[in-house]
Design a protein around this motif. Structure first.
Motif, PDB file in Angstrom:
ATOM      1  N   ASP A 205      -2.469   1.336  -6.606  1.00  0.00           N
ATOM      2  CA  ASP A 205      -3.057   2.588  -7.080  1.00  0.00           C
ATOM      3  C   ASP A 205      -2.425   3.833  -6.478  1.00  0.00           C
ATOM      4  OD1 ASP A 205      -3.961   2.343  -4.502  1.00  0.00           O
ATOM      5  OD2 ASP A 205      -6.093   2.232  -5.027  1.00  0.00           O
ATOM      6  N   SER A 206      -1.297   3.689  -5.790  1.00  0.00           N
ATOM      7  CA  SER A 206      -0.603   4.852  -5.218  1.00  0.00           C
ATOM      8  C   SER A 206       0.841   4.472  -4.929  1.00  0.00           C
ATOM      9  CB  SER A 206      -1.279   5.300  -3.920  1.00  0.00           C
ATOM     10  OG  SER A 206      -1.062   4.349  -2.890  1.00  0.00           O
ATOM     11  N   THR A 207       1.660   5.490  -4.681  1.00  0.00           N
ATOM     12  CA  THR A 207       3.056   5.216  -4.352  1.00  0.00           C
ATOM     13  C   THR A 207       3.148   4.482  -3.022  1.00  0.00           C
ATOM     14  OG1 THR A 207       3.212   7.425  -3.362  1.00  0.00           O
ATOM     15  CG2 THR A 207       3.917   7.196  -5.639  1.00  0.00           C
ATOM     16  N   ASP A 208       2.343   4.891  -2.053  1.00  0.00           N
ATOM     17  CA  ASP A 208       2.363   4.223  -0.749  1.00  0.00           C
ATOM     18  C   ASP A 208       1.967   2.758  -0.865  1.00  0.00           C
ATOM     19  OD1 ASP A 208       3.229   6.404   0.701  1.00  0.00           O
ATOM     20  OD2 ASP A 208       1.210   7.098   1.188  1.00  0.00           O
ATOM     21  N   LYS A 209       0.940   2.481  -1.679  1.00  0.00           N
ATOM     22  CA  LYS A 209       0.476   1.101  -1.834  1.00  0.00           C
ATOM     23  C   LYS A 209       1.552   0.252  -2.511  1.00  0.00           C
ATOM     24  CE  LYS A 209      -2.835  -1.999  -1.478  1.00  0.00           C
ATOM     25  NZ  LYS A 209      -4.153  -1.732  -2.079  1.00  0.00           N
ATOM     26  N   ALA A 210       2.197   0.805  -3.521  1.00  0.00           N
ATOM     27  CA  ALA A 210       3.244   0.065  -4.220  1.00  0.00           C
ATOM     28  C   ALA A 210       4.375  -0.303  -3.272  1.00  0.00           C
ATOM     29  CB  ALA A 210       3.774   0.894  -5.386  1.00  0.00           C
ATOM     30  N   HIS A 212       4.269  -0.470   0.040  1.00  0.00           N
ATOM     31  CA  HIS A 212       3.777  -1.404   1.046  1.00  0.00           C
ATOM     32  C   HIS A 212       3.738  -2.829   0.504  1.00  0.00           C
ATOM     33  CE1 HIS A 212       1.210  -3.418   3.967  1.00  0.00           C
ATOM     34  NE2 HIS A 212       0.392  -3.739   2.992  1.00  0.00           N
ATOM     35  N   VAL A 213       3.214  -2.999  -0.712  1.00  0.00           N
ATOM     36  CA  VAL A 213       3.086  -4.346  -1.291  1.00  0.00           C
ATOM     37  C   VAL A 213       4.454  -4.976  -1.519  1.00  0.00           C
ATOM     38  CG1 VAL A 213       2.322  -5.625  -3.323  1.00  0.00           C
ATOM     39  CG2 VAL A 213       0.822  -3.918  -2.299  1.00  0.00           C
ATOM     40  N   LEU A 214       5.407  -4.197  -2.006  1.00  0.00           N
ATOM     41  CA  LEU A 214       6.743  -4.749  -2.207  1.00  0.00           C
ATOM     42  C   LEU A 214       7.379  -5.131  -0.875  1.00  0.00           C
ATOM     43  CD1 LEU A 214       8.459  -2.682  -5.046  1.00  0.00           C
ATOM     44  CD2 LEU A 214       7.420  -4.936  -5.156  1.00  0.00           C
ATOM     45  N   ASP A 215       7.255  -4.266   0.122  1.00  0.00           N
ATOM     46  CA  ASP A 215       7.829  -4.563   1.436  1.00  0.00           C
ATOM     47  C   ASP A 215       7.160  -5.789   2.064  1.00  0.00           C
ATOM     48  OD1 ASP A 215       9.488  -2.385   1.182  1.00  0.00           O
ATOM     49  OD2 ASP A 215       8.271  -1.057   2.431  1.00  0.00           O
ATOM     50  N   TYR A 216       5.852  -5.903   1.909  1.00  0.00           N
ATOM     51  CA  TYR A 216       5.094  -6.979   2.552  1.00  0.00           C
ATOM     52  C   TYR A 216       5.335  -8.333   1.888  1.00  0.00           C
ATOM     53  CZ  TYR A 216       1.159  -9.425   4.703  1.00  0.00           C
ATOM     54  OH  TYR A 216       0.390 -10.325   5.405  1.00  0.00           O
ATOM     55  N   THR A 217       5.417  -8.342   0.565  1.00  0.00           N
ATOM     56  CA  THR A 217       5.504  -9.610  -0.165  1.00  0.00           C
ATOM     57  C   THR A 217       6.929 -10.026  -0.508  1.00  0.00           C
ATOM     58  OG1 THR A 217       5.324  -8.556  -2.347  1.00  0.00           O
ATOM     59  CG2 THR A 217       3.252  -9.163  -1.216  1.00  0.00           C
ATOM     60  N   GLY A 218       7.826  -9.057  -0.634  1.00  0.00           N
ATOM     61  CA  GLY A 218       9.162  -9.376  -1.093  1.00  0.00           C
ATOM     62  C   GLY A 218       9.259  -9.547  -2.595  1.00  0.00           C
ATOM     63  N   ALA A 219       8.209  -9.153  -3.319  1.00  0.00           N
ATOM     64  CA  ALA A 219       8.207  -9.259  -4.781  1.00  0.00           C
ATOM     65  C   ALA A 219       9.270  -8.352  -5.387  1.00  0.00           C
ATOM     66  CB  ALA A 219       6.830  -8.909  -5.330  1.00  0.00           C
ATOM     67  N   GLN A 220       9.674  -8.671  -6.607  1.00  0.00           N
ATOM     68  CA  GLN A 220      10.708  -7.877  -7.276  1.00  0.00           C
ATOM     69  C   GLN A 220      10.173  -6.588  -7.886  1.00  0.00           C
ATOM     70  OE1 GLN A 220      10.910 -11.339  -7.370  1.00  0.00           O
ATOM     71  NE2 GLN A 220      12.665 -11.076  -6.001  1.00  0.00           N
ATOM     72  N   ALA A 221       8.871  -6.556  -8.195  1.00  0.00           N
ATOM     73  CA  ALA A 221       8.310  -5.383  -8.868  1.00  0.00           C
ATOM     74  C   ALA A 221       6.803  -5.373  -8.674  1.00  0.00           C
ATOM     75  CB  ALA A 221       8.650  -5.414 -10.364  1.00  0.00           C
ATOM     76  N   VAL A 222       6.191  -4.254  -9.049  1.00  0.00           N
ATOM     77  CA  VAL A 222       4.736  -4.159  -9.047  1.00  0.00           C
ATOM     78  C   VAL A 222       4.257  -3.953 -10.470  1.00  0.00           C
ATOM     79  CG1 VAL A 222       4.531  -3.249  -6.696  1.00  0.00           C
ATOM     80  CG2 VAL A 222       4.805  -1.649  -8.617  1.00  0.00           C
ATOM     81  N   MET A 223       3.054  -4.422 -10.729  1.00  0.00           N
ATOM     82  CA  MET A 223       2.423  -4.216 -12.031  1.00  0.00           C
ATOM     83  C   MET A 223       1.151  -3.404 -11.809  1.00  0.00           C
ATOM     84  SD  MET A 223       1.193  -7.016 -14.894  1.00  0.00           S
ATOM     85  CE  MET A 223       2.853  -7.271 -15.555  1.00  0.00           C
ATOM     86  N   VAL A 224       1.074  -2.262 -12.487  1.00  0.00           N
ATOM     87  CA  VAL A 224      -0.056  -1.353 -12.334  1.00  0.00           C
ATOM     88  C   VAL A 224      -1.001  -1.529 -13.517  1.00  0.00           C
ATOM     89  CG1 VAL A 224      -0.762   1.054 -12.057  1.00  0.00           C
ATOM     90  CG2 VAL A 224       1.413   0.279 -11.107  1.00  0.00           C
ATOM     91  N   GLY A 225      -2.295  -1.621 -13.216  1.00  0.00           N
ATOM     92  CA  GLY A 225      -3.299  -1.785 -14.261  1.00  0.00           C
ATOM     93  C   GLY A 225      -4.248  -0.619 -14.333  1.00  0.00           C
ATOM     94  N   ARG A 226      -5.436  -0.781 -13.765  1.00  0.00           N
ATOM     95  CA  ARG A 226      -6.507   0.208 -13.921  1.00  0.00           C
ATOM     96  C   ARG A 226      -6.133   1.596 -13.423  1.00  0.00           C
ATOM     97  NH1 ARG A 226     -11.080  -3.063 -10.891  1.00  0.00           N
ATOM     98  NH2 ARG A 226      -9.222  -3.794  -9.760  1.00  0.00           N
ATOM     99  N   ALA A 227      -5.284   1.684 -12.408  1.00  0.00           N
ATOM    100  CA  ALA A 227      -4.923   2.996 -11.853  1.00  0.00           C
ATOM    101  C   ALA A 227      -4.126   3.849 -12.832  1.00  0.00           C
ATOM    102  CB  ALA A 227      -4.135   2.823 -10.562  1.00  0.00           C
ATOM    103  N   ALA A 228      -3.566   3.228 -13.872  1.00  0.00           N
ATOM    104  CA  ALA A 228      -2.771   3.975 -14.844  1.00  0.00           C
ATOM    105  C   ALA A 228      -3.620   4.587 -15.956  1.00  0.00           C
ATOM    106  CB  ALA A 228      -1.716   3.062 -15.466  1.00  0.00           C
ATOM    107  N   LEU A 229      -4.899   4.224 -16.023  1.00  0.00           N
ATOM    108  CA  LEU A 229      -5.741   4.707 -17.108  1.00  0.00           C
ATOM    109  C   LEU A 229      -5.917   6.223 -16.990  1.00  0.00           C
ATOM    110  CD1 LEU A 229      -8.464   1.906 -17.178  1.00  0.00           C
ATOM    111  CD2 LEU A 229      -6.256   2.017 -18.346  1.00  0.00           C
TER     112      LEU A 229
END
Length: 336
Positions: A205-210, A212-229
């Motif tokens: 739900d924020s740039t910082d959270k995105a 953090h999650v990528l750095d923490y998990t090593g995932a290739q991307a983030v998927m935004v849902g409710r925060a984009a409404l």
């Protein structure tokens, strides 16, 4: 940038498919604001039901930006395979399988995230769909069935072995639904155990959270849902940050009053056009309610959603929006 099959996804921000929300008009706006992939709303695997207006609109991809990703849901392997074939005929370039939806009306049919308690059925569905089509097949899932049964790593390994091209994982179990906070430890474990792209979902739900999650998990991307409404500008901020932009500067750069007016007004018009006047007016009400929350968070004047929700025609909705944006407002001074 990462790839799903032969398709290069040029942004590390993806839009989550949300039934009743991420229709074609909204997906187009989100793609404009930096989303690399916007998967369609979930459609049933029972093609006999595709003649309804709701399904017909969800299966409309003629104006979609490539790659076109379509999500299907069901519990019968043969029906899921046939649905995938028909989606490809209609223009789908990626088929996404829903095993993440926690809604009761989906799970009671043993579809969506309810499937996670039956790993044998999961394997049968994934195999049937992958073998049925020549386009990449992706999977959206959760960390497991319940906090005591987090089988996300098992499902992920199975999916990769069967031929799934990419995996989106919501950081909650089926039992958690949308309660509490998403956890990313299981997601990080999944990333470590597969070589296909993994997309992190849940509470982004924020740039910082995105970041953090990528750095923490090593995932290739983030998927935004409710925060984009009602807030496609958030997607732009996240995309900018993940491409190496400065988080603080981009979050301070709010959209101008002119841009807010243009985007919301254009979205309203596209909803009327896409759904027709009667349904478009009603669909527009929820989107304007979400936009009103964004306007309030930016410090703009209050938008009267109660009055807007009582309006019955496109003309009166446009007039209400025009009166709001042309009325007195100190937003520009606050944003300067």
């Amino acid at each position: 940038m990462f790839s799903i099959g032969p398709f290069a996804v040029r942004s590390r921000v993806l839009l989550a498919p949300m039934a009743g929300v991420t229709d074609l008009p909204f997906r187009q706006i989100c793609r404009h604001y930096g989303v690399g992939l916007a998967t369609s709303e979930m459609v049933t695997s029972d093609t006999r039901l595709w003649q309804s207006d709701k399904s017909r609109l969800r299966l409309t991809y003629s104006a979609e930006l490539a790659p076109v990703s379509v999500q299907i849901a069901g519990s019968e392997p043969d029906m899921m395979a046939q649905a995938a074939i028909e989606c490809v005929k209609l223009g789908a370039q990626i088929v996404d399988i829903n095993m993440g939806c926690p809604a009761k009306k989906v799970c009671k049919k043993l579809a969506g995230s309810a499937l996670l308690q039956d790993e044998k059925r999961v394997a049968e569905i994934l195999t049937a769909v992958v073998n049925a089509v020549d386009v990449p097949v992706t999977l959206k899932t959760r960390t497991g069935w319940s906090p005591e049964n987090r089988n996300g790593v098992t499902i992920a390994r199975m999916a990769e072995n069967i031929g799934i091209a990419a995996l989106t994982v919501h950081g909650r179990t089926r039992e958690c639904r949308f309660k509490g906070q998403a956890e990313y430890d299981t997601l990080a474990d999944i990333v470590q155990n597969v070589s296909i792209p993994v997309i992190a979902n849940g509470d982004i739900d924020s740039t910082d959270k995105a970041k953090h999650v990528l750095d923490y998990t090593g995932a290739q991307a983030v998927m935004v849902g409710r925060a984009a409404l009602g807030n496609p500008w958030l997607l732009q901020s996240i995309a900018h940050t993940l491409e190496g932009g400065n988080t603080e500067s981009v979050e301070k750069k709010a959209p101008s009053w002119i841009e807010l007016n243009e985007v919301i007004t254009a979205h309203l018009g596209e909803l009327h056009k896409f759904y027709g006047e009667y349904q478009g007016v009603r669909i527009a009400r929820k989107h304007l309610s979400w936009y009103a929350q964004t306007l309030a968070s930016l410090g703009a004047g209050n938008f009267d959603t109660r009055h807007f929700n009582a309006l019955e025609t496109p003309q009166t909705q446009f007039e209400a929006l025009r009166a709001y944006f042309e009325g007195p407002n100190s937003y520009e001074e606050k944003a300067a």
